[in-house]
Design an enzyme around this catalytic site. Sequence first.
Site, mmCIF file in Angstrom:
data_model
loop_
_atom_site.group_PDB
_atom_site.id
_atom_site.type_symbol
_atom_site.label_atom_id
_atom_site.label_comp_id
_atom_site.label_asym_id
_atom_site.label_seq_id
_atom_site.Cartn_x
_atom_site.Cartn_y
_atom_site.Cartn_z
ATOM 1 N N GLY A 111 -3.958 -1.489 -10.833
ATOM 2 C CA GLY A 111 -2.938 -0.440 -10.899
ATOM 3 C C GLY A 111 -2.089 -0.534 -12.151
ATOM 4 N N THR A 151 -1.960 1.221 -14.751
ATOM 5 C CA THR A 151 -1.493 2.470 -15.361
ATOM 6 C C THR A 151 -0.257 3.041 -14.672
ATOM 7 O OG1 THR A 151 -3.006 3.782 -13.996
ATOM 8 C CG2 THR A 151 -3.806 3.088 -16.165
ATOM 9 N N ASP A 192 4.902 0.113 -12.269
ATOM 10 C CA ASP A 192 5.035 -1.338 -12.187
ATOM 11 C C ASP A 192 4.012 -2.036 -13.075
ATOM 12 O OD1 ASP A 192 6.911 -0.659 -10.344
ATOM 13 O OD2 ASP A 192 6.073 -1.829 -8.703
ATOM 14 N N MET A 207 -10.475 -0.124 -6.126
ATOM 15 C CA MET A 207 -10.177 -0.974 -4.987
ATOM 16 C C MET A 207 -11.086 -0.690 -3.792
ATOM 17 S SD MET A 207 -7.829 -2.977 -6.091
ATOM 18 C CE MET A 207 -7.254 -3.766 -4.571
ATOM 19 N N LEU A 220 -1.197 -4.310 -7.717
ATOM 20 C CA LEU A 220 -0.241 -3.205 -7.698
ATOM 21 C C LEU A 220 -0.927 -1.880 -7.392
ATOM 22 C CD1 LEU A 220 1.818 -4.101 -10.920
ATOM 23 C CD2 LEU A 220 2.031 -5.053 -8.607
ATOM 24 N N ALA A 221 -2.247 -1.894 -7.292
ATOM 25 C CA ALA A 221 -2.987 -0.657 -7.047
ATOM 26 C C ALA A 221 -2.684 -0.141 -5.648
ATOM 27 C CB ALA A 221 -4.491 -0.901 -7.198
ATOM 28 N N SER A 280 0.579 5.338 -3.601
ATOM 29 C CA SER A 280 1.945 4.861 -3.385
ATOM 30 C C SER A 280 2.943 5.941 -2.997
ATOM 31 C CB SER A 280 2.444 4.148 -4.653
ATOM 32 O OG SER A 280 2.368 5.016 -5.760
ATOM 33 N N THR A 320 6.133 -3.558 0.527
ATOM 34 C CA THR A 320 7.139 -2.515 0.339
ATOM 35 C C THR A 320 8.163 -2.504 1.462
ATOM 36 O OG1 THR A 320 7.462 -0.097 0.335
ATOM 37 C CG2 THR A 320 5.506 -0.923 1.433
ATOM 38 N N GLU A 337 9.209 0.026 2.842
ATOM 39 C CA GLU A 337 8.849 1.067 3.804
ATOM 40 C C GLU A 337 8.202 0.468 5.053
ATOM 41 O OE1 GLU A 337 9.232 4.444 3.845
ATOM 42 O OE2 GLU A 337 10.483 4.341 2.049
ATOM 43 N N TYR A 388 1.216 5.274 4.797
ATOM 44 C CA TYR A 388 1.420 4.384 3.652
ATOM 45 C C TYR A 388 1.976 3.047 4.110
ATOM 46 C CZ TYR A 388 3.952 2.374 -0.330
ATOM 47 O OH TYR A 388 4.452 1.518 -1.272
ATOM 48 N N LYS A 411 0.228 -0.771 4.299
ATOM 49 C CA LYS A 411 0.859 -1.885 3.595
ATOM 50 C C LYS A 411 1.157 -3.055 4.538
ATOM 51 C CE LYS A 411 1.512 -0.818 -0.849
ATOM 52 N NZ LYS A 411 1.211 -1.730 -1.970
#
Length: 348
Positions: free
Chosen positions: A10, A12, A15, A65, A86-87, A90, A133, A135, A157, A161
């Site tokens: 991730g 690009t 983060d 992934m 980090l991928a 999101s 996260t 969340e 999401y 996670k």
Amino acid sequence: MRRRVALITGITGQDGFYLARHLLSEGYQVHGLRRRTSFNGSDRLQNLSDTLNEGGSLTLHHGDMTDQASLIRVLQESKPDEIYNLAAQSHVQVSFEKPAYTTAVNALGVVHLLEAVRLLGLAEQTRLYQASTSEMYGVAESSPQSETTPFRPRSPYAAAKVFAHHIMVNYREAYGFHASNGICFNHEGPERGETFVSRKITLAAAARRLGDKSVLMLGNLSASRDWGHAADFVVGMQQMLQQPHGDDYVLATGVARSVRQFAEAAFRVTGIDLAWEGEGLDERGVDRKSGAVIIAVDPRHFRPSEVQALIGDASKAKEAFGWEPRISFEEMVREMVESDTARMRKEP
């Protein structure tokens, strides 16, 4: 002396950019994983050229992934000492629209990565970071939230996670992986994606400063989040992997502000003092001086299940490795608004 090698999935994203910049400044050889799409998606990385001159190196790889074979190939090519996952898909709202894809990337993708490390026999030499996260807490039982607060996810999401978080713990306990979860509360910056509410607000403030009279449409103005700067958070990510053993750490500022307060801070940068009129769906933010409507509520921006308030307790990270945020909320918002203003002025 051999330089440390890091692989960032991730890379690009926001983060990924800030972490790559930080690691490059520390002299790392950085490898980044990006998906092969018709959209290049690496505009952020073009801004890293100054850091590259300080001794680090950056190599990009194509992979996904959801494709374990590609992950195995990239691990064989990069031979990383540290992996930062980090991928992710999101965006919380998008996860309601694409729950299967979100789960495939955010949950099963982590299994693919962990299994790739295990099958290649890299567990003893490679340390892993998973981007968890806030969340995941959902409607939290207590406040502020810490590493021991139970998870009650309120979106696909967040649910994905939670699985990823627990599978990292499982591989740590079952196979002895040096695996850490960073439970990051909201972190923003000028590189934040334009679909996130923080960036939508700063873009609207910049546009209004340059003469645009469009009304900014937002959802739940009372939703409260613990907002910090991504540049601070990536330092904590790296510090986790320097510890003797993997563990789970909250990264947060310890101060929560509402979407309404974020908007006030952003428009204050442009000289607009917001006042609020009405209630519920009829609430509006107006320019106190001119009376012009600046913000209105659009129910289409509400989530199917809302998370009203999140605030983190990062005392464990502070005690373990001295992490604490350095960039204030006001500095962060100002930087975002000024950056968006500068970008708009450059546009043809």
